[in-house]
Design a protein around this motif. Structure first.
Motif, PDB file in Angstrom:
ATOM      1  N   UNK A  90     -47.262 -34.113  86.615  1.00 21.22           N
ATOM      2  CA  UNK A  90     -46.997 -34.321  88.037  1.00 21.22           C
ATOM      3  C   UNK A  90     -45.689 -35.090  88.147  1.00 21.22           C
ATOM      4  N   UNK A  91     -45.439 -35.725  89.247  1.00 23.11           N
ATOM      5  CA  UNK A  91     -44.176 -36.445  89.401  1.00 23.11           C
ATOM      6  C   UNK A  91     -44.120 -37.736  88.601  1.00 23.11           C
ATOM      7  N   UNK A  92     -45.266 -38.172  88.055  1.00 23.32           N
ATOM      8  CA  UNK A  92     -45.323 -39.490  87.415  1.00 23.32           C
ATOM      9  C   UNK A  92     -45.480 -39.441  85.898  1.00 23.32           C
ATOM     10  N   UNK A  93     -46.292 -38.533  85.393  1.00 24.19           N
ATOM     11  CA  UNK A  93     -46.489 -38.469  83.942  1.00 24.19           C
ATOM     12  C   UNK A  93     -46.500 -37.020  83.459  1.00 24.19           C
ATOM     13  N   UNK A  94     -46.236 -36.878  82.181  1.00 26.73           N
ATOM     14  CA  UNK A  94     -46.255 -35.581  81.525  1.00 26.73           C
ATOM     15  C   UNK A  94     -47.127 -35.686  80.281  1.00 26.73           C
ATOM     16  N   UNK A  95     -48.103 -34.795  80.184  1.00 29.25           N
ATOM     17  CA  UNK A  95     -49.089 -34.821  79.105  1.00 29.25           C
ATOM     18  C   UNK A  95     -48.961 -33.547  78.289  1.00 29.25           C
TER      19      UNK A  95
ATOM     20  N   UNK B  14     -45.889 -39.059  78.459  1.00 28.62           N
ATOM     21  CA  UNK B  14     -44.600 -39.602  78.893  1.00 28.62           C
ATOM     22  C   UNK B  14     -44.689 -40.198  80.292  1.00 28.62           C
ATOM     23  N   UNK B  15     -44.179 -41.417  80.417  1.00 29.56           N
ATOM     24  CA  UNK B  15     -44.019 -42.102  81.700  1.00 29.56           C
ATOM     25  C   UNK B  15     -42.694 -41.614  82.283  1.00 29.56           C
ATOM     26  N   UNK B  16     -42.758 -40.755  83.305  1.00 37.14           N
ATOM     27  CA  UNK B  16     -41.566 -40.011  83.727  1.00 37.14           C
ATOM     28  C   UNK B  16     -40.494 -40.886  84.381  1.00 37.14           C
ATOM     29  N   UNK B  17     -40.886 -41.924  85.104  1.00 33.86           N
ATOM     30  CA  UNK B  17     -39.881 -42.754  85.783  1.00 33.86           C
ATOM     31  C   UNK B  17     -38.928 -43.397  84.793  1.00 33.86           C
ATOM     32  N   UNK B  18     -39.443 -43.785  83.640  1.00 37.95           N
ATOM     33  CA  UNK B  18     -38.602 -44.417  82.620  1.00 37.95           C
ATOM     34  C   UNK B  18     -38.186 -43.457  81.518  1.00 37.95           C
TER      35      UNK B  18
ATOM     36  N   UNK C 117     -78.094 -40.880  68.550  1.00 36.00           N
ATOM     37  CA  UNK C 117     -78.804 -39.631  68.262  1.00 36.00           C
ATOM     38  C   UNK C 117     -78.798 -38.772  69.518  1.00 36.00           C
ATOM     39  N   UNK C 118     -78.526 -37.496  69.330  1.00 33.25           N
ATOM     40  CA  UNK C 118     -78.568 -36.549  70.432  1.00 33.25           C
ATOM     41  C   UNK C 118     -79.728 -35.589  70.187  1.00 33.25           C
ATOM     42  N   UNK C 119     -80.713 -35.639  71.080  1.00 36.68           N
ATOM     43  CA  UNK C 119     -81.915 -34.835  70.927  1.00 36.68           C
ATOM     44  C   UNK C 119     -81.671 -33.379  71.330  1.00 36.68           C
ATOM     45  N   UNK C 120     -82.555 -32.475  70.919  1.00 35.69           N
ATOM     46  CA  UNK C 120     -82.401 -31.066  71.304  1.00 35.69           C
ATOM     47  C   UNK C 120     -82.319 -30.912  72.818  1.00 35.69           C
ATOM     48  N   UNK C 121     -81.331 -30.166  73.275  1.00 34.19           N
ATOM     49  CA  UNK C 121     -81.156 -29.938  74.701  1.00 34.19           C
ATOM     50  C   UNK C 121     -80.530 -31.084  75.457  1.00 34.19           C
ATOM     51  N   UNK C 122     -80.253 -32.193  74.770  1.00 33.80           N
ATOM     52  CA  UNK C 122     -79.686 -33.376  75.435  1.00 33.80           C
ATOM     53  C   UNK C 122     -78.166 -33.291  75.464  1.00 33.80           C
ATOM     54  N   UNK C 123     -77.577 -34.052  76.396  1.00 31.45           N
ATOM     55  CA  UNK C 123     -76.128 -34.101  76.509  1.00 31.45           C
ATOM     56  C   UNK C 123     -75.683 -35.541  76.731  1.00 31.45           C
ATOM     57  N   UNK C 124     -74.404 -35.748  76.560  1.00 30.72           N
ATOM     58  CA  UNK C 124     -73.789 -37.057  76.803  1.00 30.72           C
ATOM     59  C   UNK C 124     -72.416 -36.819  77.402  1.00 30.72           C
ATOM     60  N   UNK C 125     -72.026 -37.656  78.362  1.00 30.59           N
ATOM     61  CA  UNK C 125     -70.697 -37.550  78.946  1.00 30.59           C
ATOM     62  C   UNK C 125     -70.166 -38.945  79.247  1.00 30.59           C
ATOM     63  N   UNK C 126     -68.896 -39.181  79.000  1.00 33.85           N
ATOM     64  CA  UNK C 126     -68.259 -40.436  79.385  1.00 33.85           C
ATOM     65  C   UNK C 126     -66.809 -40.180  79.789  1.00 33.85           C
ATOM     66  N   UNK C 127     -66.291 -41.060  80.638  1.00 40.91           N
ATOM     67  CA  UNK C 127     -64.957 -40.907  81.202  1.00 40.91           C
ATOM     68  C   UNK C 127     -64.126 -42.132  80.845  1.00 40.91           C
ATOM     69  N   UNK C 128     -62.853 -41.921  80.557  1.00 40.29           N
ATOM     70  CA  UNK C 128     -61.935 -43.020  80.281  1.00 40.29           C
ATOM     71  C   UNK C 128     -60.539 -42.643  80.779  1.00 40.29           C
ATOM     72  N   UNK C 129     -59.681 -43.634  80.907  1.00 41.09           N
ATOM     73  CA  UNK C 129     -58.378 -43.427  81.521  1.00 41.09           C
ATOM     74  C   UNK C 129     -57.280 -44.054  80.662  1.00 41.09           C
ATOM     75  N   UNK C 130     -56.173 -43.310  80.477  1.00 40.42           N
ATOM     76  CA  UNK C 130     -55.026 -43.757  79.706  1.00 40.42           C
ATOM     77  C   UNK C 130     -53.840 -43.920  80.648  1.00 40.42           C
ATOM     78  N   UNK C 131     -53.189 -45.075  80.604  1.00 40.85           N
ATOM     79  CA  UNK C 131     -52.125 -45.404  81.550  1.00 40.85           C
ATOM     80  C   UNK C 131     -50.827 -45.679  80.788  1.00 40.85           C
ATOM     81  N   UNK C 132     -49.864 -44.740  80.802  1.00 42.43           N
ATOM     82  CA  UNK C 132     -48.546 -45.024  80.201  1.00 42.43           C
ATOM     83  C   UNK C 132     -47.752 -45.920  81.151  1.00 42.43           C
ATOM     84  N   UNK C 133     -46.954 -46.809  80.588  1.00 48.06           N
ATOM     85  CA  UNK C 133     -46.252 -47.768  81.439  1.00 48.06           C
ATOM     86  C   UNK C 133     -44.945 -48.220  80.806  1.00 48.06           C
ATOM     87  N   UNK C 134     -44.037 -48.709  81.668  1.00 48.97           N
ATOM     88  CA  UNK C 134     -42.794 -49.309  81.170  1.00 48.97           C
ATOM     89  C   UNK C 134     -42.785 -50.814  81.402  1.00 48.97           C
TER      90      UNK C 134
END
Length: 579
Positions: A56-61, A75-79, A302-319
């Motif tokens: 987008x206008x701010x970062x490039x992945x 990449x932190x695009x402004x810098x 341990x992940x049981x049969x038919x079970x699932x797991x999900x987690x979210x995290x955020x990475x912030x590039x900066x100058x």
């Protein structure tokens, strides 16, 4: 501006040398059914890789599906600053599970750390909506048959990368797992550590708990050795690093209730820098900041049969530096978990043959059955493919001229699933050279019967197979365990490969000299050999200490040329204990 595109590029790539023809089942230096590696070629080749870029206008992945779905660049695009160590060369080093680790980028591991597919292709899929871009990478892993997908997404006004990781167990059995997101960032003397206060488990040459606010290093230059830190009770949910000399940093934030794991790893400045430069091109340094849903790397869930797991995290590039105690967890509108794509086995050359075997069995058509992999083909029956058990048993009956090979594969499949008695039954019925070598490992490691193990090696028919360094190494370990009565036999086999400069063989020649009482000769042999570096393996270290004891030398210093680290043994990197 939201844009997503695909392109290819070439990278210098150092090929790997296979450990050998024995299936990796019950192998402390591997993980079944993946092939593992013994060394890295010193000269690289040119290799083409596929990349995906979204911005987008701010970062490039930039993401590389051909490197296990790694985030290659952020990449932190402004810098114009790169937040990650964007690896200029694929130069793998020996870290478990497969001994082909590369640093840099952001690696997502599952079901063990580090990822067993770090430098091979995985599936990918992309989607561009009006206000959000998505890249999904993943596969059905071969060890247990579980599925994993990592979702990278970028909103129109986001100044951060959103990472959502999804695991699902479609099998009929529960399976252990761990997962860490490992970001490799540039390391300079002035690189600053911005991490939470609280008790921290410090993992260097000893294990201890420290108070980060009082004892924790604040910069890279304050660390003089390889060391890892795991946070126990962090006082905030964010962390990161910033390097003033290059004006670039990377920060991470996540909900502590879902993603509590925080880790910092550095090789420091000084004696351990070579552990990093071995996977770079020009001596640059890199350190790792990690996050995950588990507190440290000695733990598996341990992940049981038919079970699932999900987690979210955020990475912030900066100058600039960010205040971790005021950094909020972003609120983003993501699709429902059910809309995250799940993938099948990712590399046809590894999985297709086994899918054909199951298809032939399900249709009961022997004419559809392919030939089994030969002795020069290190494809072993996927332990994560449950349907193979009966299919392989059937294959051995309908293709009688390939009976021994199909039985070997069934035995390896059982061994990969820790069903040792059944494995030995099938391997003994096979009698094929690979089956005998694997049976020998099981008799030695799992049954504790060194004499049966030695008898298996003596039944091997192919001279080439018998003299392969992997077979020679494991045979010598077995014979050494029996005692002095095997010295002559050990000397015979090691003499047959005396011109080979393989480091595994050098290790066993030194061990033979020690057992013959030739301590000075053993010392000289180890000292004149420069071994490639390997993490969390201590066989040569223990051998050196035996030599020093035999020479009556009280010195405990171990030469760095042995190539083994001096870390306190910790973590669930190995599925099976080292000999």
């Amino acid at each position: 501006m939201l844009e997503i595109r695909a392109f290819t590029d070439v990278l210098l790539t150092h090929p790997m040398v296979s450990a050998g023809p024995i299936p990796t089942a019950q192998d402390p230096d591997g993980v079944y059914p993946y092939e593992s590696y013994a060394e890295t070629s010193r000269r690289p080749i040119i290799k083409t890789y596929q990349f995906l870029t979204m911005e987008n206008d701010r970062i490039k992945v930039t993401v590389c599906p051909d490197l296990g779905g790694k985030v290659y660049s952020l990449i932190h695009k402004a810098s114009g600053k790169e937040a990650l160590y964007s690896i200029p060369v694929i130069r793998p080093i020996r870290i478990l599970p497969r001994h082909f680790f590369i640093g840099g980028g952001i690696e997502v591991s599952f079901p063990i750390s580090h990822s067993p597919v770090q430098i091979v292709p995985v599936h990918f899929q992309t989607l561009a909506t009006v206000n959000r871009l998505f890249i999904w990478c993943g596969e059905r892993e071969a060890r247990f048959g579980m599925q994993w997908t990592v979702e990278y997404s970028l909103g129109e006004d986001d100044d951060f990368l959103t990472q959502r990781t999804y695991f699902y167990n479609p099998t009929s059995e529960p399976h252990p797992w761990m997962s860490w997101s490992n970001a490799g960032v540039p390391a300079h003397a002035d690189t600053e550590f911005w991490f939470p206060n609280g008790p921290v488990l410090s993992h260097g040459d000893e294990m201890k708990t420290i108070d980060w606010a009082v004892e924790g290093p604040r910069k890279q230059e304050e660390i003089d050795r390889m060391i890892g830190f795991f946070w126990r009770e962090p006082d905030c949910q964010a962390f990161g690093v910033y390097t003033p000399s290059i004006g670039s940093g990377l920060f991470h934030v996540a909900d502590q209730r879902i993603t509590p794991g925080i880790k910092l790893w550095s090789d420091g400045t000084g004696k351990h820098e070579k552990w990093i430069t071995q996977y770079t091109k020009n001596g640059e340094q890199c350190l790792e900041m990690q996050a995950g849903p588990i507190m440290d790397q000695s733990i598996k869930n341990r992940l049981d049969p038919g079970a699932s797991h999900v987690h979210v995290e955020f990475w912030i590039p900066t100058d600039r530096r960010l205040d971790i105690h005021s950094l909020p967890v972003p609120v983003v509108d993501l699709p429902a978990q059910e809309q995250i794509p799940l993938f099948g086995f990712a590399r046809p050359h590894e999985s297709e043959l086994w899918e054909w075997v199951v298809e032939a069995y399900s249709k009961q058509k022997s004419e559809l059955l392919p030939l089994p992999p030969g002795i020069d083909d290190n494809r072993w029956a996927l332990s994560g493919y449950e349907e193979l058990e009966e299919a392989l048993r059937w294959a051995a009956t309908v293709q009688p001229d390939q009976y021994t090979s199909w039985k070997m594969q069934l035995g390896a499949w059982y061994a990969g699933k820790d069903r040792i008695a059944e494995a030995l039954t099938e391997l003994e019925a096979s009698g094929e050279d690979r089956a005998l070598a694997l049976a020998a490992r099981l008799y030695r490691r799992n049954i504790g019967d060194l004499f049966k193990a030695a008898a298996c090696y003596r039944r091997i028919r192919s001279r080439a197979f018998a003299l392969h360094p992997q077979v020679t190494f494991e045979r010598d370990v077995t014979l050494a365990g029996i005692g002095a009565e095997t010295l002559e036999e050990r000397a015979y086999w090691l003499a047959q490969t005396s011109a080979l400069q393989d480091e595994w063989l050098v290790e066993r020649r030194a061990a033979l000299l020690v057992d013959q009482g030739e301590f000075e000769e053993a010392k000289q042999l180890l000292q004149c050999t420069v071994f490639q570096l390997v993490h969390q393996r201590y066989a040569r270290t223990k051998l050196w200490l035996r030599i020093m004891e035999g020479l009556g030398d009280p010195s405990r210093e171990v030469p760095s040329s042995l190539g083994e680290d001096d870390l306190f043994e910790f973590g669930a990197y190995r599925e099976y204990q080292e000999d």
